[in-house]
Write a protein that holds these residues in place. Structure first.
Motif, PDB file in Angstrom:
ATOM      1  N   LEU A   1       0.873  -1.177   0.000  1.00 48.17           N
ATOM      2  CA  LEU A   1       0.000   0.000   0.000  1.00 48.17           C
ATOM      3  C   LEU A   1       0.910   1.227   0.000  1.00 48.17           C
ATOM      4  O   LEU A   1       1.761   1.367   0.880  1.00 48.17           O
ATOM      5  N   HIS A   2       0.760   2.060  -0.990  1.00 47.40           N
ATOM      6  CA  HIS A   2       1.591   3.261  -1.066  1.00 47.40           C
ATOM      7  C   HIS A   2       1.152   4.250   0.000  1.00 47.40           C
ATOM      8  O   HIS A   2      -0.036   4.397   0.292  1.00 47.40           O
ATOM      9  N   VAL A   3       2.124   4.932   0.582  1.00 49.88           N
ATOM     10  CA  VAL A   3       1.846   5.884   1.655  1.00 49.88           C
ATOM     11  C   VAL A   3       0.854   6.958   1.218  1.00 49.88           C
ATOM     12  O   VAL A   3       0.105   7.481   2.036  1.00 49.88           O
ATOM     13  N   ALA A   4       0.790   7.257  -0.056  1.00 51.37           N
ATOM     14  CA  ALA A   4      -0.150   8.261  -0.551  1.00 51.37           C
ATOM     15  C   ALA A   4      -1.604   7.862  -0.302  1.00 51.37           C
ATOM     16  O   ALA A   4      -2.486   8.717  -0.260  1.00 51.37           O
ATOM     17  N   HIS A   5      -1.857   6.562  -0.106  1.00 50.59           N
ATOM     18  CA  HIS A   5      -3.224   6.086   0.100  1.00 50.59           C
ATOM     19  C   HIS A   5      -3.594   5.950   1.571  1.00 50.59           C
ATOM     20  O   HIS A   5      -4.757   5.682   1.898  1.00 50.59           O
ATOM     21  N   LEU A   6      -2.640   6.130   2.476  1.00 47.69           N
ATOM     22  CA  LEU A   6      -2.930   5.950   3.901  1.00 47.69           C
ATOM     23  C   LEU A   6      -3.929   6.963   4.434  1.00 47.69           C
ATOM     24  O   LEU A   6      -4.722   6.648   5.317  1.00 47.69           O
ATOM     25  N   ASP A   7      -3.898   8.159   3.915  1.00 42.40           N
ATOM     26  CA  ASP A   7      -4.838   9.176   4.392  1.00 42.40           C
ATOM     27  C   ASP A   7      -6.287   8.744   4.122  1.00 42.40           C
ATOM     28  O   ASP A   7      -7.173   8.994   4.937  1.00 42.40           O
ATOM     29  N   ASP A   8      -6.514   8.067   3.018  1.00 43.92           N
ATOM     30  CA  ASP A   8      -7.855   7.548   2.713  1.00 43.92           C
ATOM     31  C   ASP A   8      -8.135   6.263   3.487  1.00 43.92           C
ATOM     32  O   ASP A   8      -9.259   6.028   3.919  1.00 43.92           O
ATOM     33  N   TRP A   9      -7.126   5.395   3.626  1.00 43.16           N
ATOM     34  CA  TRP A   9      -7.312   4.093   4.269  1.00 43.16           C
ATOM     35  C   TRP A   9      -7.503   4.232   5.776  1.00 43.16           C
ATOM     36  O   TRP A   9      -8.431   3.677   6.329  1.00 43.16           O
ATOM     37  N   GLU A  10      -6.584   4.983   6.439  1.00 41.73           N
ATOM     38  CA  GLU A  10      -6.696   5.190   7.889  1.00 41.73           C
ATOM     39  C   GLU A  10      -5.823   6.366   8.324  1.00 41.73           C
ATOM     40  O   GLU A  10      -4.636   6.188   8.608  1.00 41.73           O
ATOM     41  N   PRO A  11      -6.382   7.566   8.388  1.00 39.60           N
ATOM     42  CA  PRO A  11      -5.594   8.750   8.737  1.00 39.60           C
ATOM     43  C   PRO A  11      -5.009   8.723  10.153  1.00 39.60           C
ATOM     44  O   PRO A  11      -4.050   9.437  10.425  1.00 39.60           O
ATOM     45  N   LEU A  12      -5.534   7.886  11.053  1.00 44.57           N
ATOM     46  CA  LEU A  12      -4.955   7.788  12.399  1.00 44.57           C
ATOM     47  C   LEU A  12      -3.494   7.341  12.368  1.00 44.57           C
ATOM     48  O   LEU A  12      -2.742   7.592  13.308  1.00 44.57           O
TER      49      LEU A  12
END
Length: 74
Positions: A30-41
């Motif tokens: 999972l690219h770090v660019a998608h973490l904000d959508d996946w789980e911003p915590l």
């Protein structure tokens, strides 16, 4: 958990849930660019150095150093 970065990765292995599986396909890239959508915590913890683990929920936070994550895995 964050191991030493290798082969172009950042070393982070992140999962949701209570059980860690040994299955080869348990972790998927999972690219770090998608973490904000996946789980911003997760975002504030990504600056932790290799060897750290964290466990978080909306109401709970635990961060600790685990030297076993830095051991050679050969």
């Amino acid at each position: 958990m964050r191991i030493r970065p290798e082969a172009g990765t950042c070393g982070w292995y992140i999962w949701a849930g209570e059980e860690l599986s040994e299955a080869d396909d348990f972790f998927v890239p999972l690219h770090v660019a998608h973490l904000d959508d996946w789980e911003p915590l997760l975002l504030p913890y990504l600056g932790l150095a290799p060897g750290f683990r964290f466990l978080i929920t909306e109401d709970y936070e635990d961060v600790w150093f685990d030297p076993r994550l830095l051991e050679n895995r050969e």
